[in-house]
Design an enzyme around this catalytic site. Structure first.
Site, PDB file in Angstrom:
ATOM      1  N   GLY A 148       0.848  -1.173   0.000  1.00 13.07           N
ATOM      2  CA  GLY A 148       0.000   0.000   0.000  1.00 13.07           C
ATOM      3  C   GLY A 148       0.889   1.229   0.000  1.00 13.07           C
ATOM      4  N   ILE A 182       2.340   2.956   2.410  1.00 13.56           N
ATOM      5  CA  ILE A 182       3.534   2.871   3.258  1.00 13.56           C
ATOM      6  C   ILE A 182       4.524   1.860   2.701  1.00 13.56           C
ATOM      7  CG2 ILE A 182       4.398   2.265   5.556  1.00 13.56           C
ATOM      8  CD1 ILE A 182       1.721   3.328   6.684  1.00 13.56           C
ATOM      9  N   THR A 209       6.152  -2.460  11.694  1.00 12.09           N
ATOM     10  CA  THR A 209       5.581  -1.160  12.081  1.00 12.09           C
ATOM     11  C   THR A 209       4.103  -1.106  11.702  1.00 12.09           C
ATOM     12  OG1 THR A 209       6.320  -0.240   9.963  1.00 12.09           O
ATOM     13  CG2 THR A 209       7.761   0.091  11.866  1.00 12.09           C
ATOM     14  N   ARG A 261       0.867  -3.787  12.491  1.00  6.49           N
ATOM     15  CA  ARG A 261       0.022  -4.142  13.618  1.00  6.49           C
ATOM     16  C   ARG A 261       0.609  -5.353  14.320  1.00  6.49           C
ATOM     17  NH1 ARG A 261      -2.811   0.221  14.785  1.00  6.49           N
ATOM     18  NH2 ARG A 261      -5.028   0.222  14.290  1.00  6.49           N
ATOM     19  N   GLU A 282      -1.505  -2.368  23.377  1.00 14.23           N
ATOM     20  CA  GLU A 282      -0.875  -1.056  23.340  1.00 14.23           C
ATOM     21  C   GLU A 282       0.057  -0.917  24.545  1.00 14.23           C
ATOM     22  OE1 GLU A 282      -1.048   1.671  21.079  1.00 14.23           O
ATOM     23  OE2 GLU A 282      -1.747  -0.014  19.879  1.00 14.23           O
ATOM     24  N   HIS A 318       4.939   1.867  19.789  1.00 19.74           N
ATOM     25  CA  HIS A 318       3.911   2.234  18.815  1.00 19.74           C
ATOM     26  C   HIS A 318       3.994   3.726  18.513  1.00 19.74           C
ATOM     27  CE1 HIS A 318      -0.488   1.637  17.257  1.00 19.74           C
ATOM     28  NE2 HIS A 318       0.387   1.908  16.301  1.00 19.74           N
ATOM     29  N   ALA A 361       5.518   4.864  15.430  1.00 18.00           N
ATOM     30  CA  ALA A 361       5.844   5.097  14.021  1.00 18.00           C
ATOM     31  C   ALA A 361       5.027   6.232  13.417  1.00 18.00           C
ATOM     32  CB  ALA A 361       5.637   3.813  13.212  1.00 18.00           C
TER      33      ALA A 361
END
Length: 316
Positions: free
Chosen positions: A153, A155, A232, A234, A263, A283, A285
């Site tokens: 995609g 990224i 980076t 999930r 998280e 988390h 990024a």
């Protein structure tokens, strides 16, 4: 319309007021709240609300179902797996996201983690502070290596282009092949071939039923012992318990991980915390001032577009 922001978007109060002013000018009611993970509190906050705005706080089905007037959720995030999409579908609640706001920030951290692991940056820092030398800390160059991009995609495309500039061969696995990457010499292959052939594997797919556990024991066992894994995207996409075992046993050289099964803060007994040559970030990024400002604008623009009858960035 009544709009409620249920958590901070990470921007200044001045920026938030500026964005909200346009809604208020058009006669809409806008309220913002500090984040709460209390179900009843969130149901109360959403009472009579037409549009909810969140970033990455979970929005479970019971909260959505309890919001009697809710018609739209603007998610200021690329991923939306923290929203109960099943209930949204059942109740006809539209959901939009902010794909693309963090393309540069995430891609840069993927590169940063790769460099940190390959060049032993954290151990080198400790060595200097401890009065030691480079003994045992010689790293590896990235130039000339084969990099595998799982998911191309926005990224993934950006990461592929960065590694091509650094002189790497790039392999890709994705549901959709990008002609722009093929023109740069990127080769699309099967996931198995990518895992076997890559020196660096970087994960850039969304988290869904098809990708949870995608990189598990079987795929990790395919990687070269000298290879490193970067995630980076999930946390649940990678089986981090098996990853920790591979690192500890020496079956894998290193890893750079920004996302976990939960998280941060991470439990003290989380296996990756004790795994060797593993660089961990909380988390972060997506979290740069530039990206956060961009996503806030997109999140509000998605609300404006939906209200005007021309919705965009809808995921449902």
């Amino acid at each position: 319309m009544k709009i409620a922001l249920l958590e901070s978007l990470g921007i200044s109060e001045e920026s938030l007021e500026r964005l909200a002013a346009s809604l208020k000018k058009d006669g809409h009611d806008f309220s913002s709240f500090p984040r709460s993970d209390d179900r009843d509190e969130n149901i109360s906050r959403l009472s009579g609300v037409d549009v909810a705005m969140i970033a990455n706080m979970p929005l479970p089905g019971e909260v959505i179902a309890g919001a009697d007037s809710l018609k739209m959720i603007s998610v200021a995030f690329t991923g939306y797996d923290h929203v109960d999409m099943k209930v949204c579908t059942e109740r006809g609640v539209a959901v939009s996201n902010c794909a693309g706001y963090s393309t540069d920030s995430v891609a840069e951290l993927a590169l940063g983690l790769s460099v940190a692991v390959c060049r032993n940056i954290l151990p080198c820092d400790r060595a200097v502070r401890d009065g030691s030398t480079k003994a045992g800390l010689l790293g590896n160059e990235i130039a000339g290596k084969t990099v595998g991009i799982v998911g191309t995609g926005a990224i993934g495309c950006k990461v592929a282009k960065i590694f091509r500039v650094l002189g790497c061969s790039v392999l890709a696995y994705s549901r959709t092949e990008r002609d722009e990457l093929k023109e740069l010499g990127v080769s699309y292959v099967t996931l198995e071939e990518l895992m076997v052939s890559s020196d660096i594997v970087s994960i850039h797919v969304p988290c869904n039923d098809e990708t949870v556990g995608l990189i598990g024991e079987e795929k990790l066992a395919m990687m070269k012992p000298s290879a490193i894994l970067i995630n980076t995207a999930r946390g649940p996409i990678v089986d981090n318990d098996r990853l920790a075992e591979a690192l500890t046993s020496g079956r894998l050289s290193g890893a750079g991980i920004d996302v976990f099964d939960m998280e941060p803060p991470i439990p003290k007994d989380y296996p990756l915390l004790k795994a060797p040559n593993c660089v961990l970030t909380p988390h972060v990024a997506f979290a740069t001032p530039e990206a956060l400002e961009k996503r806030a604008i997109m999140a509000f623009d998605n609300v404006f577009a939906w209200i005007s009858g021309s919705p965009r960035n809808l995921v449902y």
